[in-house]
Motif scaffolding. Structure first.
Motif, PDB file in Angstrom:
ATOM      1  N   LEU A  85     -31.481 -21.166 -26.777  1.00  0.00           N
ATOM      2  CA  LEU A  85     -30.207 -20.475 -26.944  1.00  0.00           C
ATOM      3  C   LEU A  85     -30.384 -18.961 -27.021  1.00  0.00           C
ATOM      4  CD1 LEU A  85     -28.381 -22.874 -29.418  1.00  0.00           C
ATOM      5  CD2 LEU A  85     -27.903 -22.528 -26.994  1.00  0.00           C
ATOM      6  N   VAL A  86     -31.420 -18.513 -27.719  1.00  0.00           N
ATOM      7  CA  VAL A  86     -31.684 -17.074 -27.793  1.00  0.00           C
ATOM      8  C   VAL A  86     -32.022 -16.531 -26.407  1.00  0.00           C
ATOM      9  CG1 VAL A  86     -33.296 -15.340 -28.692  1.00  0.00           C
ATOM     10  CG2 VAL A  86     -32.365 -17.078 -30.219  1.00  0.00           C
ATOM     11  N   SER A  87     -32.822 -17.268 -25.652  1.00  0.00           N
ATOM     12  CA  SER A  87     -33.196 -16.827 -24.311  1.00  0.00           C
ATOM     13  C   SER A  87     -31.988 -16.751 -23.389  1.00  0.00           C
ATOM     14  CB  SER A  87     -34.241 -17.775 -23.717  1.00  0.00           C
ATOM     15  OG  SER A  87     -35.426 -17.730 -24.464  1.00  0.00           O
ATOM     16  N   ILE A  88     -31.132 -17.740 -23.443  1.00  0.00           N
ATOM     17  CA  ILE A  88     -29.936 -17.738 -22.597  1.00  0.00           C
ATOM     18  C   ILE A  88     -29.014 -16.584 -22.993  1.00  0.00           C
ATOM     19  CG2 ILE A  88     -27.836 -19.024 -22.029  1.00  0.00           C
ATOM     20  CD1 ILE A  88     -29.599 -21.563 -22.150  1.00  0.00           C
ATOM     21  N   TYR A  89     -28.861 -16.336 -24.288  1.00  0.00           N
ATOM     22  CA  TYR A  89     -28.041 -15.213 -24.743  1.00  0.00           C
ATOM     23  C   TYR A  89     -28.594 -13.886 -24.209  1.00  0.00           C
ATOM     24  CZ  TYR A  89     -25.922 -11.771 -27.820  1.00  0.00           C
ATOM     25  OH  TYR A  89     -25.267 -10.675 -28.300  1.00  0.00           O
ATOM     26  N   ILE A  90     -29.902 -13.727 -24.283  1.00  0.00           N
ATOM     27  CA  ILE A  90     -30.523 -12.498 -23.783  1.00  0.00           C
ATOM     28  C   ILE A  90     -30.294 -12.354 -22.287  1.00  0.00           C
ATOM     29  CG2 ILE A  90     -32.752 -11.393 -23.340  1.00  0.00           C
ATOM     30  CD1 ILE A  90     -33.616 -12.417 -26.124  1.00  0.00           C
ATOM     31  N   LEU A 132     -27.856 -13.412 -20.554  1.00  0.00           N
ATOM     32  CA  LEU A 132     -26.459 -13.117 -20.263  1.00  0.00           C
ATOM     33  C   LEU A 132     -26.031 -11.720 -20.715  1.00  0.00           C
ATOM     34  CD1 LEU A 132     -24.842 -16.542 -21.203  1.00  0.00           C
ATOM     35  CD2 LEU A 132     -25.306 -15.638 -18.913  1.00  0.00           C
ATOM     36  N   THR A 133     -26.730 -11.136 -21.672  1.00  0.00           N
ATOM     37  CA  THR A 133     -26.262  -9.873 -22.243  1.00  0.00           C
ATOM     38  C   THR A 133     -27.105  -8.653 -21.893  1.00  0.00           C
ATOM     39  OG1 THR A 133     -27.479 -10.260 -24.302  1.00  0.00           O
ATOM     40  CG2 THR A 133     -25.194 -11.038 -24.201  1.00  0.00           C
ATOM     41  N   GLN A 134     -28.343  -8.835 -21.501  1.00  0.00           N
ATOM     42  CA  GLN A 134     -29.224  -7.693 -21.241  1.00  0.00           C
ATOM     43  C   GLN A 134     -29.138  -7.258 -19.780  1.00  0.00           C
ATOM     44  OE1 GLN A 134     -31.121  -5.951 -23.533  1.00  0.00           O
ATOM     45  NE2 GLN A 134     -29.944  -7.193 -24.954  1.00  0.00           N
ATOM     46  N   GLN A 172     -35.363  -9.400 -20.957  1.00  0.00           N
ATOM     47  CA  GLN A 172     -35.000 -10.412 -19.964  1.00  0.00           C
ATOM     48  C   GLN A 172     -36.252 -11.095 -19.413  1.00  0.00           C
ATOM     49  OE1 GLN A 172     -32.746  -9.422 -16.416  1.00  0.00           O
ATOM     50  NE2 GLN A 172     -31.034 -10.544 -17.289  1.00  0.00           N
ATOM     51  N   ALA A 216     -37.273 -13.573 -21.965  1.00  0.00           N
ATOM     52  CA  ALA A 216     -36.391 -14.739 -21.979  1.00  0.00           C
ATOM     53  C   ALA A 216     -36.714 -15.688 -20.827  1.00  0.00           C
ATOM     54  CB  ALA A 216     -34.930 -14.293 -21.900  1.00  0.00           C
TER      55      ALA A 216
END
Length: 56
Positions: free
Chosen positions: A24-29, A31-33, A40, A43
């Motif tokens: 989840l942290v990797s997917i958030y990164i 999508l946002t970075q 990235q 991630a």
């Protein structure tokens, strides 16, 4: 006392929990970075390790 089955269940729960959090942290990164940031790259590498671990 813990039996071998209890330890296997605990290990599986820990593996799933760690995979979920890191995924989840990797997917958030991702999508946002911005593109080509060092986060990235981290991630993408982390997701690759997770997929490789579960496909072994």
């Amino acid at each position: 006392m813990s039996t071998a089955d209890d330890l296997k269940k605990l290990r599986l729960k820990a593996q799933i929990g760690i995979t979920t959090v890191l995924g989840l942290v990797s997917i958030y990164i991702l999508l946002t970075q911005p593109d080509n940031s060092s986060l990235q790259k981290w991630a993408i590498g982390t997701l690759g390790i997770i997929v490789g671990y579960w496909l072994k």
